[in-house]
Design an enzyme around this catalytic site. Structure first.
Site, mmCIF file in Angstrom:
data_model
loop_
_atom_site.group_PDB
_atom_site.id
_atom_site.type_symbol
_atom_site.label_atom_id
_atom_site.label_comp_id
_atom_site.label_asym_id
_atom_site.label_seq_id
_atom_site.Cartn_x
_atom_site.Cartn_y
_atom_site.Cartn_z
ATOM 1 N N ASP A 186 0.813 -1.219 0.000
ATOM 2 C CA ASP A 186 0.000 0.000 0.000
ATOM 3 C C ASP A 186 0.846 1.267 0.000
ATOM 4 O OD1 ASP A 186 -1.902 -1.937 0.269
ATOM 5 O OD2 ASP A 186 -2.999 -0.945 1.893
ATOM 6 N N ASP A 196 -6.823 5.456 12.483
ATOM 7 C CA ASP A 196 -5.435 5.892 12.369
ATOM 8 C C ASP A 196 -5.254 7.193 11.588
ATOM 9 O OD1 ASP A 196 -4.310 3.971 13.995
ATOM 10 O OD2 ASP A 196 -4.301 2.489 12.388
ATOM 11 N N SER A 214 -5.552 -7.250 7.611
ATOM 12 C CA SER A 214 -4.943 -5.953 7.892
ATOM 13 C C SER A 214 -4.253 -6.076 9.244
ATOM 14 C CB SER A 214 -6.027 -4.888 7.928
ATOM 15 O OG SER A 214 -5.509 -3.733 8.508
ATOM 16 N N ARG A 257 0.805 5.923 16.940
ATOM 17 C CA ARG A 257 0.623 6.946 15.899
ATOM 18 C C ARG A 257 1.129 8.330 16.289
ATOM 19 N NH1 ARG A 257 0.699 3.125 12.347
ATOM 20 N NH2 ARG A 257 -1.265 2.059 11.960
HETATM 21 N N1 ARG Z 1 -8.666 -1.025 15.541
HETATM 22 C C1 ARG Z 1 -7.400 -0.769 16.144
HETATM 23 C C2 ARG Z 1 -7.266 0.680 16.527
HETATM 24 O O1 ARG Z 1 -7.979 1.485 15.988
HETATM 25 C C3 ARG Z 1 -6.254 -1.217 15.264
HETATM 26 C C4 ARG Z 1 -6.120 -0.509 13.948
HETATM 27 C C5 ARG Z 1 -4.946 -0.895 13.110
HETATM 28 N N2 ARG Z 1 -4.852 -2.296 12.927
HETATM 29 C C6 ARG Z 1 -4.954 -2.938 11.772
HETATM 30 N N3 ARG Z 1 -5.007 -4.214 11.793
HETATM 31 N N4 ARG Z 1 -4.986 -2.314 10.641
HETATM 32 O O2 ARG Z 1 -6.463 1.034 17.332
#
Ligand code: ARG
Length: 393
Positions: A16, A125, A179, A96
């Site tokens: 990505d 995110d 993911s 993040r």
């Molecule tokens: N849902 C979780 C959060 O918002 C993880 C998000 C990222 N994880 C992922 N598998 N893309 O903190």
């Protein structure tokens, strides 16, 4: 020749963000700086350099932030016992803000006009990155390709990759992958079979914890030493924050500790299901509560518990750098909360048992609590105490 405009992209080396790398160069006619924060995720530095170079990037920055991540982000959060919706240890949410901060610092240093990330348009995110960017660099432009481009499906993405000579990893050629987001604190897995909450998570999605059934028949006993509220030793040995968490991850992971399967309420208003593995963090959370139980007074402990849900929500929503989070952090980190001592635990087949709590603090009084008769606690007052509370019912 006038040099091109610059964009600092949070680059993972994967498909990505590799597509984004190319897309930014084309659509913004810009020079892209690839930035990777090493916060303990599975990382292949060679692949990052190779892929980014192949895509025409001249400047590739990989920073080792493992100790900073644990010391300045994970530990403060653990001191606050942050759990979102009662279960999620916030492993993605806490990473993040650090990445955003470093991206902006690099953008300023290298005179870039924009920053970019690869978070999708449906998740938390993007919010976390962009609130972080705003806090440190409100004038720097943010480019969120997932909300901008016309690549709407996986097929579009693969097509774009093929057309632009972007390497498509073998496992990504067929069905879309899970993911996954990981760092030293946790691994989160979402998507595919997990999207339907009625499906049990298949065993193969777990990456850093063994199932309790397959964990060894012999327990592991560990002792964690705390200084000023943070863990500093394991079994008496002093370790850097990054090494300490890594070691705990191994102990806990091999004993089947730290798995959570949950449905959460995303900030942007969607429910989602995920599988989380936070082995070391799960142990630290329990150990921290245990050491506080013998060092803090009741009022302080209850105050911390009272502010915790809001504190966790702020972190989840990307408000790490906000007045309200700073304010709660101050309550969490009051001088009297900088507790010291050690906790011994037994790890066994998915369970943790506290064996011992030791501290020089005198918050816990054996004299007062003892069942052996003595005069340090006036029992005649208790009847009045109960009568007072009867009236409040
Ligand atoms: N849902 C979780 C959060 O918002 C993880 C998000 C990222 N994880 C992922 N598998 N893309 O903190």
């Amino acid at each position: 020749m006038k040099s091109k405009k610059r964009i600092v992209l949070a680059y993972s080396g994967g498909l990505d963000t590799s597509i984004i790398l190319k897309w930014l160069q084309k659509n913004y006619n810009a020079e892209v700086i690839a930035y990777t924060a090493d916060i303990g995720q599975k990382i292949n530095k060679k692949k990052i350099y190779k892929n980014a170079k192949k895509l025409g990037v001249k400047k590739i920055i990989i920073e080792d932030l493992k100790d900073i991540f644990v010391k300045n982000y994970v530990y403060p959060m653990l001191r606050g016992h942050a759990l979102y919706e009662g279960v999620y240890l916030l492993g993605t949410a806490i990473a993040r803000p650090l990445i955003a901060k470093r991206q902006i610092a690099i953008a300023k240093k290298l005179k870039a006009y924009a920053v970019s990330h690869g978070s999708t348009g449906k998740g938390n995110d993007q919010v976390r990155f962009e609130l972080g960017y705003h806090y440190f660099g409100p004038k720097i432009k943010v480019i969120a390709p997932w909300r901008e481009w016309k690549l709407n499906s996986r097929t579009d993405l693969i097509k774009y990759a093929k057309k632009n000579n972007i390497i498509i990893p073998k496992d990504k050629k067929g069905a879309p992958p899970f993911s996954i987001d990981d760092n030293l604190y946790h691994t989160s897995t979402e998507g595919k079979v997990l999207e339907n909450p009625k499906n049990a998570a298949p065993e193969f999605v777990f990456q850093r914890t063994i199932s309790p059934e397959r964990a060894p028949n012999k327990n592991t006993i560990i002792s964690i030493g705390f200084k000023n509220g943070d863990p500093i030793t394991i079994n008496g040995k002093k370790l850097s924050p990054g090494n300490l968490l890594e070691k705990l991850n191994i102990f806990a992971g091999k004993n089947g500790i730290g798995r959570v399967d949950l449905v959460e309420n995303r900030f942007i208003g969607i429910k989602s299901r995920g599988v989380y593995e936070t082995p070391g963090g799960t142990v630290l959370m329990l150990a921290h509560r245990a050491i506080e139980s013998v060092t803090l007074d009741k009022k302080t402990m209850h105050k911390k518990d009272e502010v915790m849900p809001r504190y966790a929500e702020l972190i989840y929503n990307g408000y790490w750098y906000s007045k309200e989070r700073f304010k709660i952090q101050k309550i969490v980190d009051l001088k009297k909360n900088k507790i010291n001592g050690s906790v011994k635990l037994k790890l066994y087949k998915g369970n943790m048992t506290i064996l011992s709590r030791q501290t020089k603090s005198n918050a816990y009084s054996m004299k007062k609590v003892s069942f052996e008769e003595n005069k340090t606690f006036n029992k005649s007052n208790v009847e009045r105490f109960i009568n007072f509370h009867k009236k409040k019912l």
